[in-house]
Design an enzyme around this catalytic site. Structure first.
Site, PDB file in Angstrom:
ATOM      1  N   CYS A 208       0.834  -1.204   0.000  1.00 50.66           N
ATOM      2  CA  CYS A 208       0.000   0.000   0.000  1.00 50.66           C
ATOM      3  C   CYS A 208       0.869   1.256   0.000  1.00 50.66           C
ATOM      4  O   CYS A 208       0.545   2.247  -0.662  1.00 50.66           O
ATOM      5  CB  CYS A 208      -0.934  -0.009   1.205  1.00 50.66           C
ATOM      6  N   THR A 238      -1.577  -2.583  11.996  1.00 49.62           N
ATOM      7  CA  THR A 238      -2.152  -3.650  11.169  1.00 49.62           C
ATOM      8  C   THR A 238      -2.249  -4.932  11.986  1.00 49.62           C
ATOM      9  O   THR A 238      -1.781  -5.007  13.125  1.00 49.62           O
ATOM     10  CB  THR A 238      -1.289  -3.924   9.919  1.00 49.62           C
ATOM     11  N   ARG A 253       7.220  -4.579  17.254  1.00 50.61           N
ATOM     12  CA  ARG A 253       5.839  -4.956  16.940  1.00 50.61           C
ATOM     13  C   ARG A 253       5.232  -5.854  18.016  1.00 50.61           C
ATOM     14  O   ARG A 253       4.017  -6.083  18.024  1.00 50.61           O
ATOM     15  CB  ARG A 253       5.775  -5.666  15.581  1.00 50.61           C
TER      16      ARG A 253
END
Length: 438
Positions: A208, A238, A253
Site C-alpha cells: 500500500c 495492522t 511490533r
C-alpha cells in the site's frame, strides 16, 4: 476537496465506476476492429463489443484486503471478473458477518446472507466458501479458477504462490510485496503498461505504501530529477502487530499497537525501484506504526537536480498529473484535513499541498495521504482488470493481432492504390506506424 478529484478516471474506483477497462484515449484501428470481432469463449449469443467471458476469481485469505477487495469489486460496473469463491479459515459464519459489518467501512449496503454451510450470497450472487490452509488442497481446478487474489500475506514467493498454480489456477496476484526477483511488480499508474499475459503467472501489486509513493515520485523524477531521498510513513497499525504486549519476531511490533508509536522497517521506498528502475539505490525509509486503525501518510524528502524551484512549482506538477495521466490514481488536496477525512479514498495517494516545502534550491518535502486498505484494494481490482483485459480469447492474442494487422494492411494498401471498388468501407486517418506500434 477530495470529491473534485474522484471523477471518471482511467483507473476508477467506487465513486467513479463508469470506466474501468483501461482503454486508451486514442484507439487504433486494430483496437476498434478487434473489439467488435474477437470471438467470445462462451456459448451465449455474441454481444457487439464484448470480447471474452468473465474470468473466475478466487480470494485466498478473507481478511482486511480480501474483504475490501470484494466490496470494491462489487461496486464496479461491468467488471470482467466474477468472484466465485473465497478461502477463509473462519467458515461461512465469519465470512458473511465480517463482510456485512465492518468497523472501518460500516455496514455493507448489499444483501449478504448465508445460503448453506459452504455458500454465502451477496445481492443474490452465490460465493462458495472453502477452508484450507494448504493451497494445494484448494479446489481451483474443479472450479475453473482463472485468477487467485492472494491476500493472506503468507504465500508471497514463487514456491508459495505457485501452489495456487499447481492447484489449477492460471494466474496469481499477490497483494503484498513479492519475495524473489522472478515475480514482477506492477503499480497502477506507474508501470502497468509493461504488463503482458505471457510475462508471468504470478505478479505482485506491491505494498500500500509503494502504491502511494510511486505515483508522485514518478512525477517528481520526471519534472525535477530525483538525486536521493528518504521517506517516513506514519502508518496505522495492522493485524501483524500485537493488541497487547506479546511475542513477535520484531520486538517493537511485540508491543501493544493501540498504546504506542512503533518504529519498524518498510521496504516501500526501495521497492519503488522495482517499478521505476532509474531510482534504484536513491530512496530509503522507515515506518512509524501509530494507534489509528486506518489511513496512513507518507513524508518524503528528496534532493532534486532542478534548481530554483518553489513549492508552487512542485504542486503545479502534481496537479497537472492528477488531472492528466494519473487521474484516478493521484489527487491534490488544498484543505487542512486530517487522517479520518481520507477514509475510503479511492486514489492511491493524495498530496497535501499546504505541506509541500522547498529548502534551499534543491531539497523538496512532500506529504501524501492514503487509505492503506480501501485505496490499495481499488488498485488490486484495477490490476486484476488489467490482467483480464490482456487475457487471450479462444484464439491466442498473438494470432488475432497478426490476423487483423494483416487485414488492416490490406485495406491501407488498397486505399493507397485507389482500388477499393466498394469492397471495403473507406478508412481514413490511419498510417502504418499506428499498427507497428501496437
Amino acid at each position: 476537496c477530495l470529491s473534485k478529484k474522484f471523477e471518471v478516471a482511467e483507473f476508477a474506483g467506487l465513486r467513479s465506476s463508469g470506466c474501468v477497462t483501461f482503454s486508451n484515449k486514442e484507439s487504433s484501428f486494430f483496437d476498434v476492429v478487434s473489439a467488435q470481432l474477437t470471438p467470445k469463449t462462451t456459448r451465449s449469443t455474441p454481444v457487439k463489443g464484448e470480447t471474452v467471458a468473465k474470468l473466475k476469481v478466487a480470494i485466498n485469505g478473507f481478511g482486511r484486503i480480501g474483504r475490501n477487495f470484494l466490496r470494491c469489486w462489487h461496486g464496479r460496473k461491468d467488471s470482467p471478473l466474477d468472484v466465485v469463491v473465497v478461502n477463509d479459515s473462519g467458515g461461512v459464519k465469519n465470512a458473511s458477518h465480517l463482510l456485512k459489518y465492518d468497523s472501518m467501512l460500516g455496514t455493507f449496503k448489499a444483501d449478504v446472507k448465508i445460503v448453506d454451510n459452504e455458500t454465502i450470497s451477496v445481492d443474490g450472487k452465490h460465493i462458495k466458501v472453502v477452508s484450507s490452509r494448504d493451497p494445494l488442497k484448494l479446489p481451483w481446478a474443479e472450479l475453473g479458477i482463472d485468477i487467485v487474489i492472494e491476500g493472506t500475506g503468507v504465500f508471497v514467493d514463487g514456491p508459495g504462490a505457485g501452489k495456487h498454480i499447481q492447484a489449477g489456477a492460471k494466474k496469481v496476484i499477490i497483494t503484498a510485496p513479492a519475495k524473489g526477483a522472478d515475480i514482477p511488480t506492477y503499480v497502477v499508474g506507474v508501470n502497468e503498461q509493461d504488463y503482458s499475459h505471457e510475462v508471468a503467472d504470478i505478479i505482485s501489486n506491491a505494498s500500500c505504501t509503494t502504491n502511494c509513493l510511486a505515483p508522485f515520485v514518478k512525477v517528481m523524477d520526471e519534472e525535477l530529477g530525483i538525486v536521493k531521498g528518504t521517506m517516513t510513513t506514519t502508518h496505522s497499525y495492522t493485524g501483524d502487530q500485537r493488541l497487547l504486549d506479546a511475542s513477535h519476531r520484531d520486538l517493537r511490533r511485540a508491543r501493544a499497537a493501540a498504546l504506542n508509536i512503533v518504529p519498524t522497517s518498510t521496504g516501500a521506498a526501495k521497492a519503488v525501484s522495482l517499478v521505476l528502475p532509474q531510482l534504484k539505490g536513491k530512496l530509503n525509509g522507515i515506518a512509524l506504526r501509530v494507534p489509528t486503525p486506518n489511513v496512513s501518510v507518507v513524508d518524503l524528502v528528496v534532493n532534486v537536480a532542478k534548481k530554483g524551484i518553489t513549492a508552487e512549482d512542485v504542486n503545479a506538477a502534481f496537479r497537472k498529473a492528477a488531472d492528466g495521466p494519473l487521474k484516478g490514481v493521484l489527487a491534490v488536496c488544498d484543505e487542512p484535513l486530517v487522517s479520518v477525512d481520507f477514509r475510503c479514498s479511492d486514489v492511491s495517494s493524495t498530496i497535501d499541498s499546504s505541506l509541500t516545502m522547498v529548502m534551499g534550491d534543491d531539497m523538496v518535502k512532500v506529504v501524501a495521504w492514503y487509505d492503506n486498505e480501501w485505496g490499495y484494494s481499488q488498485r488490486v481490482v484495477d490490476l486484476a482488470h488489467l490482467v483480464a483485459n490482456n487475457w487471450p480469447g479462444s484464439c491466442s492474442t498473438r494470432k488475432w493481432r497478426s490476423h487483423w494487422m494483416s487485414f488492416a494492411r490490406q485495406i491501407l494498401l488498397m486505399r493507397n492504390a485507389k482500388s477499393m471498388n466498394n469492397r471495403f468501407c473507406y478508412v481514413s486517418s490511419f498510417e502504418m506506424d499506428d499498427f507497428r506500434s501496437q
